[in-house]
Design an enzyme around this catalytic site. Structure first.
Site, PDB file in Angstrom:
ATOM      1  N   ASP A  91       3.143  -0.462  37.197  1.00 42.14           N
ATOM      2  CA  ASP A  91       4.550  -0.826  37.326  1.00 42.14           C
ATOM      3  C   ASP A  91       4.730  -2.222  36.720  1.00 42.14           C
ATOM      4  OD1 ASP A  91       7.245  -0.828  37.915  1.00 42.14           O
ATOM      5  OD2 ASP A  91       6.993  -0.054  39.938  1.00 42.14           O
ATOM      6  N   GLU A 107      16.090  -1.121  44.041  1.00 45.71           N
ATOM      7  CA  GLU A 107      14.802  -1.595  44.559  1.00 45.71           C
ATOM      8  C   GLU A 107      14.996  -2.472  45.809  1.00 45.71           C
ATOM      9  OE1 GLU A 107      11.890  -2.625  41.499  1.00 45.71           O
ATOM     10  OE2 GLU A 107      13.130  -1.651  39.999  1.00 45.71           O
TER      11      GLU A 107
HETATM   12  C1  BGC Z   1      13.996  -5.142  34.931  1.00 45.86           C
HETATM   13  C2  BGC Z   1      13.802  -3.826  35.604  1.00 45.86           C
HETATM   14  C3  BGC Z   1      12.588  -3.866  36.379  1.00 45.86           C
HETATM   15  C4  BGC Z   1      12.575  -5.046  37.315  1.00 45.86           C
HETATM   16  C5  BGC Z   1      11.242  -5.175  37.962  1.00 45.86           C
HETATM   17  C6  BGC Z   1      13.992  -6.237  35.934  1.00 45.86           C
HETATM   18  O1  BGC Z   1      14.118  -7.457  35.307  1.00 45.86           O
HETATM   19  O2  BGC Z   1      15.195  -5.151  34.247  1.00 45.86           O
HETATM   20  O3  BGC Z   1      13.673  -2.798  34.688  1.00 45.86           O
HETATM   21  O4  BGC Z   1      12.493  -2.692  37.097  1.00 45.86           O
HETATM   22  O5  BGC Z   1      12.839  -6.220  36.636  1.00 45.86           O
HETATM   23  O6  BGC Z   1      11.268  -5.677  39.254  1.00 45.86           O
HETATM   24  C1  BGC Z   2      10.288  -0.190  39.004  1.00 43.92           C
HETATM   25  C2  BGC Z   2       9.974   1.094  38.318  1.00 43.92           C
HETATM   26  C3  BGC Z   2      10.563   1.088  36.937  1.00 43.92           C
HETATM   27  C4  BGC Z   2      10.079  -0.111  36.174  1.00 43.92           C
HETATM   28  C5  BGC Z   2      10.618  -0.197  34.764  1.00 43.92           C
HETATM   29  C6  BGC Z   2       9.982  -1.383  38.165  1.00 43.92           C
HETATM   30  O1  BGC Z   2      10.509  -2.495  38.780  1.00 43.92           O
HETATM   31  O2  BGC Z   2       9.568  -0.259  40.222  1.00 43.92           O
HETATM   32  O3  BGC Z   2      10.461   2.159  39.089  1.00 43.92           O
HETATM   33  O4  BGC Z   2      10.245   2.268  36.281  1.00 43.92           O
HETATM   34  O5  BGC Z   2      10.455  -1.264  36.860  1.00 43.92           O
HETATM   35  O6  BGC Z   2      11.940  -0.563  34.741  1.00 43.92           O
END
Ligand code: BGC
Ligand code: BGC
Length: 621
Positions: free
Chosen positions: A311, A502
C-alpha cells in the site's frame, strides 16, 4: 491446437518472464518492483529507470481533468516505458473503486456497501466490466479494487469500501467483480488487472490503535499535505479521524481462515493476479512484514502466482531505519512497492541491500518474475491494441447501468402503513436536505479527489432530479435547509454524512448531526407523511428520527446517478435490497469485534435492524 487453460497460459507467462529476467540488470529488476505516483516522475524518468508501474493516487488527476487529458497523460507514461532498453511497458494503476472515479464525467457507481446490499452477482460483474472499459479508454490497465474487507467496527472510515460483514456474500461479489474486470481473457483489450485488498484482516483493526497520528505528530506527513486534507484536520481529529484505520487487528486463526480469507480464495480462483497488502497488523505483526501470511498463506498455501503490491508508503512504516523497513517488507513477500514519492531512494536502497547480502537475489528474481508474468499474461508485451473510444467514459449505457444499481441498492428499513411506493396522483411533495440536490454528497469519498467533496464536482443527477422525473403531476417544493413554511402531503428529507475516505472517516460516534435531526423535526411538523432517506457510507444511529419517520431508506453512497434513488420510491422498481451490516440502535451497542462469532453479529444486543433485514415492495404499473 487445443485451447490453453488459464493455468497453462499463466505457466507459459512465467516461463517467458524467466527468459526476460535473464537479460536484466539488477537496477532494471528493481525498476520493475517500483511504483511511482505520477506527480513524482516524468515519462523520461520512467524510461531511464525502467520503472514497473505508475499510479494516480486519489485525486492524481491531469490538468484539465477530462477523459482525453487522462488518456494523453497515461499514454505518455506507457509509451515512454515501451522505449526503455528492454521495452517492458508499465502497468498504470488507478483507484477505480466505484467507477473510474478520479476522472471528471466518468460514470460513478454506488460504493461497495450499496452493491453489497443488492447481493446481485450479475450486476456487480456488469459494473466491473463497464468500469474496466472506462479505465481502458484512458489507457490504464490496473484497478486497485475490489476491497474485500470484512469491516467489523462500522466506525471505521472504510466501511463503505466493503460489500458487507457476511464473508460468503463478499466472496461471491469479489469473484464477480474480478470476472467483470477481466472480460473474456486477461489478454483481451479492455481487460483490467484487479488488486484484491487489503490483505488481510484490515476490517478487524481496533478502535484506538491507528498509528497514523504518530506520523502526523512528527509533522512529516507528506501524504496528508499532498492530498490537501490539512485544512479541516482538527475538526476531523476531534470527531475521531485516524483512530481505527491502519491500526491493530487481532483475532483467532479460525476467524482469519473462516471469515477474512474466503474472499481472497474466491477472487484468486476467479483469476485475480494481484493482491495489495494491508496497512494494518495481524496479532502484532504489520502485514507488510508478515512473512507467515504473505509468503506462507497467500503464496505457498493458496498457490497465488500473481504479485503482491504494497500500500501507499506502507513499507516505510515498518521501521524508522529505511533500509531495514524495505528489506523486511520484500523479504516478507511484497513484490512491488507503491513508493510513491522518492523512487530513486527506493531503487538505490534495494540495490545496496542486495549488494550487502541483506536481500537475496533469489527473492528479487521471484518478485520480478511474478510482475513480468502478469504483464505477459495481460498481453502487455505483445503488439499494443487500440484503446476503446474515449466516448465510453460516462456513456449513456454505463449511466443507465449505474442507475439500475442505485435503484437496486436501496434498503427499505421502515414503511408504516405501506406509504411506499408513493402513489403519485396529485400529491404535494416537500423535498428537504442539502444532499437531495448535491452530486458530490451523493458520491462520497474517492470521487474526483481522495476525500471527495460537496457540490457539482462531476456530471451527475440528484435525488431531486429523480423525484421531479417521476412526479411530474405533483407539486414539488425543494428546501435545502428546510426553513420555509409551505405544508405538504409528503416530505422527503435527505440526511447525509459529509464525504470522507480512509481514516479521515473514522469516528468516535455515529449519531446523526444535531442540525440534521432538527431539520427532520421541522419537516415532520409540515407534512402528513414523512420519508427519510439516508446518504451515508455506513449505518448511523438514527435516534428519534427513526420514530418520526413513516418510511426510512438507507440509500448508501449512490454516485453520479443518484436519481435512481427515486425509482423504487415511486414504484418504478421494487425495494428488495438487504442490510449486510448490522444497524445499531444506539451509541452504547456498536457491534464491536465479535471475534470467533463474526457470522453472528446480528445477535448483538441493541441492533435496530439485523443483517439480512430489508422490507420489500411491489412495483406499480
Ligand atoms: C493519495 C491517495 C492515497 C493516500 C494514502 C493520498 O495523498 O492521494 O491516493 O490513498 O494519500 O494515504
Ligand atoms: C489506500 C489504498 C489505495 C492506495 C492508492 C492507499 O492509501 O489504502 O486502498 O489503493 O492508497 O491510492
Amino acid at each position: 491446437m487445443t485451447p490453453q487453460t488459464d493455468d497453462q497460459k499463466l505457466r507459459l507467462a512465467h516461463e517467458r518472464a524467466q527468459q526476460l529476467l535473464e537479460q536484466m540488470t539488477l537496477r532494471e529488476k528493481i525498476g520493475q518492483m517500483t511504483q511511482v505516483e505520477k506527480n513524482s516522475i516524468t515519462p523520461d524518468e520512467v524510461r531511464e529507470h525502467a520503472i514497473g508501474s505508475v499510479l494516480s493516487g486519489g485525486g492524481g488527476n491531469p490538468e484539465p481533468n477530462s477523459p482525453q487529458a487522462w488518456r494523453d497523460m497515461v499514454t505518455s507514461f506507457v509509451e515512454a516505458s515501451r522505449t526503455s532498453r528492454l521495452g517492458i511497458p508499465i502497468l498504470y494503476g488507478v483507484d477505480a473503486v466505484h467507477g473510474h472515479n478520479n476522472v471528471k464525467d466518468a460514470t460513478i457507481f454506488p460504493h461497495n456497501i450499496g452493491l453489497g446490499a443488492t447481493g446481485n452477482e450479475d450486476l456487480v460483474e456488469r459494473i466491473a466490466r463497464a468500469t474496466a472499459t472506462e479505465v481502458s479508454a484512458t489507457g490504464a490497465q490496473w484497478n486497485f479494487a475490489p476491497a474485500v474487507s470484512i469491516p467489523l467496527d462500522i466506525r471505521w472510515g472504510r466501511t463503505y469500501e466493503g460489500y458487507g460483514q457476511d464473508t460468503g456474500l463478499v466472496a461471491r461479489l469479489a469473484s464477480s467483480y474480478v470476472k467483470g474486470l477481466r472480460g473474456s481473457d486477461w489478454a483481451a483489450p479492455e481487460a483490467v488487472l484487479p488488486s484484491v485488498k487489503h490483505f488481510i484482516g484490515d476490517g478487524a483493526a481496533r478502535y484506538g490503535t491507528s498509528v497514523r497520528l504518530q506520523r502526523l505528530a512528527q509533522g512529516d506527513d507528506r501524504t496528508m499535505a499532498n492530498a490537501g486534507v490539512d485544512d479541516d484536520m482538527q475538526k476531523y481529529l476531534d470527531a475521531g479521524a485516524w483512530t481505527i484505520d491502519q491500526g491493530d487487528a487481532e483475532g483467532t486463526d479460525a476467524w482469519l481462515r473462516e471469515v477474512a480469507l474466503p474472499p481472497y480464495r474466491r477472487a484468486i480462483e476467479a483469476g485475480a493476479l494481484n493482491v495489495m497488502a494491508s496497512y494494518s497488523t495481524w496479532n502484532g505483526t504489520r502485514m507488510h512484514a508478515n512473512r507467515e501470511l504473505l509468503q506462507g498463506l497467500l503464496k505457498d498455501e493458496l498457490g497465488f502466482q500473481g504479485f503482491v503490491v504494497s500500500d501507499w508508503e506502507a513499507m516505510e512504516m515498518l521501521n524508522p531505519d529505511y533500509p531495514t523497513a524495505i528489506a523486511t517488507s520484500i523479504e516478507a513477500g511484497v513484490d512491488m512497492s507503491m513508493v510513491p514519492f522518492d523512487y530513486v531512494r527506493f531503487i538505490d536502497t534495494v540495490e545496496l541491500l542486495v549488494e550487502d547480502g541483506r536481500l537475496s537475489l533469489e527473492r528479487i528474481d521471484d518478485a520480478v518474475r511474478r510482475i513480468l508474468a502478469v504483464k505477459i499474461r495481460m498481453g502487455l508485451l505483445d503488439e499494443p491494441y487500440d484503446l476503446p473510444y474515449i466516448s465510453v467514459v460516462g456513456s449513456a449505457s454505463h449511466r443507465s447501468l449505474a442507475r439500475e444499481a442505485v435503484a437496486a441498492s436501496q434498503v427499505l428499513l421502515k414503511n408504516k402503513g405501506d406509504l411506499l411506493p408513493l402513489k403519485k396522483a396529485s400529491l404535494s411533495i416537500l423535498v428537504a436536505g442539502e444532499a437531495a440536490a448535491d452530486v458530490g454528497l451523493g458520491c462520497g469519498g474517492w470521487t474526483i479527489s481522495w476525500m471527495g467533496s460537496r457540490g457539482s464536482i462531476t456530471r451527475g443527477s440528484t435525488i431531486l432530479d429523480g423525484v421531479r422525473r417521476h412526479a411530474q403531476d405533483c407539486e414539488i417544493h425543494h428546501e435545502p435547509s428546510g426553513d420555509g413554511s409551505v405544508m405538504a402531503d409528503v416530505g422527503i428529507v435527505v440526511v447525509h454524512e459529509e464525504p470522507y475516505a480512509e481514516g479521515m472517516g473514522d469516528r468516535h460516534e455515529l449519531a446523526l448531526p444535531s442540525d440534521q435531526v432538527a431539520l427532520v423535526q421541522r419537516i415532520r411538523k409540515r407534512v402528513d407523511s414523512l420519508v427519510v432517506v439516508l446518504i451515508s457510507g455506513r449505518p448511523v444511529v438514527l435516534g428519534e428520527v427513526a420514530e418520526w419517520a413513516d418510511a426510512i431508506i438507507a440509500g448508501w453512497l449512490p454516485g453520479s446517478e443518484a436519481d435512481g434513488v427515486a425509482d423504487p420510491l415511486f414504484g418504478a422498481t421494487r425495494y428488495q435490497a438487504k442490510l449486510r451490516y448490522l444497524w445499531p440502535v444506539d451509541q452504547e451497542h456498536y457491534p464491536l469485534h465479535p471475534f470467533g462469532e463474526a457470522q453472528g453479529v446480528d445477535q448483538v444486543v441493541g441492533a435496530a435492524w439485523p443483517i439480512g433485514f430489508g422490507l420489500e415492495t411491489e412495483a406499480l404499473d
